[in-house]
Write a protein that holds these residues in place. Structure first.
Motif, PDB file in Angstrom:
ATOM      1  N   SER A 149      20.301  80.297   5.778  1.00 49.41           N
ATOM      2  CA  SER A 149      20.270  79.087   6.601  1.00 49.41           C
ATOM      3  C   SER A 149      19.025  78.259   6.310  1.00 49.41           C
ATOM      4  O   SER A 149      19.069  77.026   6.387  1.00 49.41           O
ATOM      5  CB  SER A 149      20.336  79.437   8.083  1.00 49.41           C
ATOM      6  OG  SER A 149      19.211  80.185   8.489  1.00 49.41           O
ATOM      7  N   ARG A 169      27.411  77.247   6.273  1.00 49.21           N
ATOM      8  CA  ARG A 169      28.693  77.960   6.437  1.00 49.21           C
ATOM      9  C   ARG A 169      28.589  79.382   5.868  1.00 49.21           C
ATOM     10  O   ARG A 169      29.157  80.331   6.424  1.00 49.21           O
ATOM     11  CB  ARG A 169      29.811  77.180   5.754  1.00 49.21           C
ATOM     12  CG  ARG A 169      30.178  75.877   6.450  1.00 49.21           C
ATOM     13  CD  ARG A 169      31.488  75.328   5.939  1.00 49.21           C
ATOM     14  NE  ARG A 169      31.824  74.033   6.487  1.00 49.21           N
ATOM     15  CZ  ARG A 169      32.317  73.827   7.708  1.00 49.21           C
ATOM     16  NH1 ARG A 169      32.516  74.866   8.512  1.00 49.21           N
ATOM     17  NH2 ARG A 169      32.604  72.599   8.110  1.00 49.21           N
ATOM     18  N   LEU A 172      26.830  81.578   8.334  1.00 48.20           N
ATOM     19  CA  LEU A 172      27.692  81.944   9.460  1.00 48.20           C
ATOM     20  C   LEU A 172      28.791  82.922   9.039  1.00 48.20           C
ATOM     21  O   LEU A 172      29.307  83.664   9.873  1.00 48.20           O
ATOM     22  CB  LEU A 172      28.296  80.685  10.076  1.00 48.20           C
ATOM     23  CG  LEU A 172      27.270  79.818  10.828  1.00 48.20           C
ATOM     24  CD1 LEU A 172      27.864  78.456  11.167  1.00 48.20           C
ATOM     25  CD2 LEU A 172      26.799  80.533  12.085  1.00 48.20           C
ATOM     26  N   PRO A 176      28.360  85.574  12.066  1.00 48.24           N
ATOM     27  CA  PRO A 176      28.993  84.560  12.919  1.00 48.24           C
ATOM     28  C   PRO A 176      28.264  84.324  14.236  1.00 48.24           C
ATOM     29  O   PRO A 176      28.494  83.312  14.897  1.00 48.24           O
ATOM     30  CB  PRO A 176      30.397  85.146  13.169  1.00 48.24           C
ATOM     31  CG  PRO A 176      30.624  86.102  12.048  1.00 48.24           C
ATOM     32  CD  PRO A 176      29.284  86.675  11.751  1.00 48.24           C
ATOM     33  N   GLU A 177      27.381  85.244  14.627  1.00 51.24           N
ATOM     34  CA  GLU A 177      26.652  85.103  15.886  1.00 51.24           C
ATOM     35  C   GLU A 177      25.299  84.419  15.710  1.00 51.24           C
ATOM     36  O   GLU A 177      24.534  84.326  16.670  1.00 51.24           O
ATOM     37  CB  GLU A 177      26.438  86.491  16.511  1.00 51.24           C
ATOM     38  CG  GLU A 177      27.714  87.264  16.767  1.00 51.24           C
ATOM     39  CD  GLU A 177      28.664  86.501  17.678  1.00 51.24           C
ATOM     40  OE1 GLU A 177      28.185  85.926  18.671  1.00 51.24           O
ATOM     41  OE2 GLU A 177      29.880  86.479  17.385  1.00 51.24           O
ATOM     42  N   ALA A 179      23.351  81.774  16.081  1.00 49.09           N
ATOM     43  CA  ALA A 179      23.530  80.526  16.832  1.00 49.09           C
ATOM     44  C   ALA A 179      22.716  79.369  16.261  1.00 49.09           C
ATOM     45  O   ALA A 179      23.156  78.218  16.288  1.00 49.09           O
ATOM     46  CB  ALA A 179      23.150  80.746  18.299  1.00 49.09           C
ATOM     47  N   ARG A 182      24.607  77.762  13.644  1.00 49.28           N
ATOM     48  CA  ARG A 182      25.823  77.162  14.211  1.00 49.28           C
ATOM     49  C   ARG A 182      25.514  75.798  14.833  1.00 49.28           C
ATOM     50  O   ARG A 182      26.222  74.812  14.597  1.00 49.28           O
ATOM     51  CB  ARG A 182      26.413  78.090  15.261  1.00 49.28           C
ATOM     52  CG  ARG A 182      27.680  77.587  15.928  1.00 49.28           C
ATOM     53  CD  ARG A 182      28.910  77.877  15.124  1.00 49.28           C
ATOM     54  NE  ARG A 182      29.124  79.308  14.971  1.00 49.28           N
ATOM     55  CZ  ARG A 182      30.029  79.825  14.137  1.00 49.28           C
ATOM     56  NH1 ARG A 182      30.775  79.038  13.396  1.00 49.28           N
ATOM     57  NH2 ARG A 182      30.177  81.137  14.029  1.00 49.28           N
ATOM     58  N   GLU A 201      32.544  73.654  16.113  1.00 47.19           N
ATOM     59  CA  GLU A 201      31.325  74.467  16.010  1.00 47.19           C
ATOM     60  C   GLU A 201      30.571  74.516  17.327  1.00 47.19           C
ATOM     61  O   GLU A 201      30.085  75.576  17.745  1.00 47.19           O
ATOM     62  CB  GLU A 201      30.421  73.934  14.891  1.00 47.19           C
ATOM     63  CG  GLU A 201      31.034  73.942  13.506  1.00 47.19           C
ATOM     64  CD  GLU A 201      31.426  75.339  13.046  1.00 47.19           C
ATOM     65  OE1 GLU A 201      30.832  76.329  13.532  1.00 47.19           O
ATOM     66  OE2 GLU A 201      32.336  75.457  12.204  1.00 47.19           O
ATOM     67  N   LYS A 204      31.717  77.026  19.891  1.00 52.47           N
ATOM     68  CA  LYS A 204      31.431  78.435  19.620  1.00 52.47           C
ATOM     69  C   LYS A 204      30.030  78.821  20.085  1.00 52.47           C
ATOM     70  O   LYS A 204      29.597  79.955  19.868  1.00 52.47           O
ATOM     71  CB  LYS A 204      31.577  78.723  18.121  1.00 52.47           C
ATOM     72  CG  LYS A 204      33.002  78.535  17.597  1.00 52.47           C
ATOM     73  CD  LYS A 204      33.061  78.733  16.089  1.00 52.47           C
ATOM     74  CE  LYS A 204      34.462  78.442  15.547  1.00 52.47           C
ATOM     75  NZ  LYS A 204      34.505  78.563  14.065  1.00 52.47           N
ATOM     76  N   THR A 205      29.319  77.870  20.687  1.00 51.04           N
ATOM     77  CA  THR A 205      27.972  78.145  21.171  1.00 51.04           C
ATOM     78  C   THR A 205      27.969  78.248  22.691  1.00 51.04           C
ATOM     79  O   THR A 205      28.918  77.832  23.361  1.00 51.04           O
ATOM     80  CB  THR A 205      26.997  77.023  20.747  1.00 51.04           C
ATOM     81  OG1 THR A 205      27.328  75.798  21.427  1.00 51.04           O
ATOM     82  CG2 THR A 205      27.051  76.791  19.246  1.00 51.04           C
ATOM     83  N   ASP A 209      22.179  78.975  23.624  1.00 51.68           N
ATOM     84  CA  ASP A 209      21.970  78.874  22.177  1.00 51.68           C
ATOM     85  C   ASP A 209      21.214  77.600  21.799  1.00 51.68           C
ATOM     86  O   ASP A 209      20.726  77.490  20.668  1.00 51.68           O
ATOM     87  CB  ASP A 209      23.315  78.875  21.431  1.00 51.68           C
ATOM     88  CG  ASP A 209      24.035  80.203  21.535  1.00 51.68           C
ATOM     89  OD1 ASP A 209      23.350  81.227  21.720  1.00 51.68           O
ATOM     90  OD2 ASP A 209      25.276  80.217  21.445  1.00 51.68           O
TER      91      ASP A 209
END
Length: 386
Positions: A149, A169, A172, A176-177, A179, A182, A201, A204-205, A209
Motif C-alpha cells: 500500500s 487493490r 487488499l 482484505p481487512e 482498512a 481500503r 469500497e 466495506k469500512t 476505520d
C-alpha cells in the motif's frame, strides 16, 4: 534515579514501550538513567536519538545518533535516524548517503527499516526516492499489505493513479481487512469519478476505520444520493458520531467564527440590506466585535488595534523552498491553487491530510486553515516563519 538492577536491554525495552505510547519525555528520562549506568550501550543512544527526534530536538538527536555510530558504525537504526536528522538540517546529500549505507550493508531485507526510511523520505518530499525503499520492502515481503500500500501512496503522490490503484487493490487482496488501504482506495476512486466503485469500497469500512473527515463526508453523500436517505436517517448516525469524534471540541477561534457566521445569518434573516460583498461584510462584523470588546478604551487606540488586526499576516515555507504569505485562509488557498486549483478548500485540506496520513501514519487537522497549517508544521510538511 537510575536502577542498577536493570540491564541495558531492560532499559531499552521499557523506553521503547513508553515511546510507542508517545510518552517521549518519560522515555528520554529512562534512557538517560540507563546511559548513566551503561554509557556504551548502543541501543540506548539510538533510543535517545529517536526520542529527541520526536521532541523535535534535532541537534541533540544528531548527537545521540553520532555517538551510537561511533560505537557501532554499521548500526542500521542509527544510520536511518541520522539520515532523517540530516534531511531536517538541509544536508540532503549526506542524509541520502546514510540511507544508502543501510542498503550497502545488506539491510534491504529489513522490511520495517525500509518502510521507515521510505516514510521519512515521503514526509520530506523526496517521493521518487522513497518509492525505491518501499519497493525493497515489497521485494522481501510481497505478502505485506502495508508495504504494497505504501507503493500505492507514493504512486498517487507522483500522479500515477493507475499504478496507485493497482497497488492498493493488490494490498487488499493480500489483506482484505487492511482498512487504511481500503479508505485510501475509495477516495482515489471518488477523485477519479468512479462513484459506484468508491461507494462499494466505502461500504466495506466502519466508522472507526476513518481518521479524517473527507471519506466520511463522501460516504454519507453517496449513501444519501444512491439510497435516497434523509439527513436524519438512522443509517447515517454512526458516521455522524465519528465525525464528531474527529472534529473534537471547538476551540476559541472556532467559537468566534461560529458567532460571526450566526451574526451574518441573523442579518440576512432580518432582511437588512447588505450591499457590500461577503468579505466586506465579514470584516465589518469582526470590527464590530472588536469594538464592543474595547468600548472602554479610547477611540484612537481601538482604531489602531483594528488596523493591526487587519494587517496581521503569516508566512510559511514549504520543503521545496517555496513560500506563501497572507492570512491562514489565504495561505491555504494559495497552496490549493498551486496544487489543485478549483477544488473546494475544505476538501483540499482533507485530501492532503489523508495523503499524509496514508504514507506516514501522522494525523493532521483539516477542519480549519489555521489548524491545518499548524498541524502541517508540527508534522514536518512546512515551516511557519511568522
Amino acid at each position: 534515579m537510575s536502577n542498577p538492577f536493570l540491564s541495558s536491554e531492560e532499559y531499552d525495552e521499557r523506553a521503547h514501550a513508553l515511546y510507542n505510547e508517545a510518552r517521549y519525555d518519560e522515555a528520554l528520562q529512562l534512557l538517560r538513567e540507563g546511559l548513566a549506568v551503561y554509557p556504551t550501550a548502543v541501543e540506548l543512544h539510538v533510543g535517545a536519538g529517536y526520542a529527541r527526534l520526536a521532541r523535535e530536538e534535532f541537534a541533540w538527536a544528531r548527537r545521540s545518533f553520532d555517538e551510537a555510530l561511533t560505537l557501532d558504525p554499521e548500526h542500521e537504526d542509527a544510520l536511518a535516524g541520522l539520515g532523517e536528522v540530516l534531511l531536517k538540517f538541509g544536508q540532503v546529500e549526506a542524509g541520502m548517503q546514510a540511507f544508502e549505507r543501510t542498503i550497502a550493508l545488506g539491510y534491504d531485507d529489513d522490511v520495517d527499516l525500509m518502510l521507515q526510511i521510505g516514510r521519512t523520505l515521503f514526509r520530506e518530499g523526496y517521493v521518487e526516492t522513497c518509492l525505491q525503499y518501499f519497493e525493497h520492502a515489497v521485494e522481501h515481503a510481497d505478502d505485506s499489505a502495508e508495504a504494497v500500500s505504501c507503493i500505492g501512496y507514493a504512486q498517487h503522490r507522483l500522479g500515477n493513479d493507475v499504478e496507485a490503484t493497482i497497488a492498493l487493490r493488490r494490498a487488499l487482496t493480500i489483506d482484505p481487512e487492511y482498512a487504511e488501504a481500503r479508505v485510501y482506495l475509495a477516495n482515489l476512486l471518488y477523485d477519479a469519478g468512479d462513484l459506484d466503485g468508491a461507494l462499494r469500497e466505502f461500504e466495506k469500512t466502519t466508522p472507526e476505520d476513518h481518521w479524517d473527515e473527507l471519506g466520511i463526508w463522501r460516504l454519507m453523500e453517496l449513501k444519501k444520493s444512491v439510497y435516497r436517505l434523509n439527513d436524519d436517517d438512522g443509517e447515517l448516525k454512526p458516521w455522524e458520531a465519528r465525525l464528531g469524534e474527529l472534529e473534537g471540541e471547538p476551540d476559541d477561534i472556532d467559537e468566534l467564527l461560529a458567532d460571526v457566521e450566526q451574526a451574518m445569518l441573523d442579518r440576512e434573516t432580518e432582511g437588512n440590506p447588505s450591499p457590500a460583498g461577503p468579505l466586506e461584510t465579514l470584516g465589518t462584523l469582526l470590527t464590530g466585535l472588536a469594538s464592543q470588546q474595547q468600548a472602554a478604551e479610547q477611540s484612537e487606540v481601538a482604531s489602531t488595534d483594528v488596523l493591526m488586526a487587519d494587517s496581521d499576516t503569516h508566512r510559511v515555507v514549504m520543503r521545496d523552498g517555496s513560500s506563501f504569505e497572507g492570512s491562514w485562509d489565504e495561505i491555504v488557498q494559495a497552496l490549493r491553487d498551486a496544487r489543485d486549483a478549483g477544488r473546494p478548500l475544505h476538501e483540499y485540506m482533507a485530501i492532503e491530510a489523508r495523503l499524509f496520513y496514508g504514507a506516514t501514519g501522522i494525523n493532521i487537522a483539516s477542519h480549519a486553515p489555521e489548524a491545518f497549517i499548524r498541524g502541517g508544521a508540527a508534522a514536518g510538511m512546512l515551516r511557519i516563519v511568522r
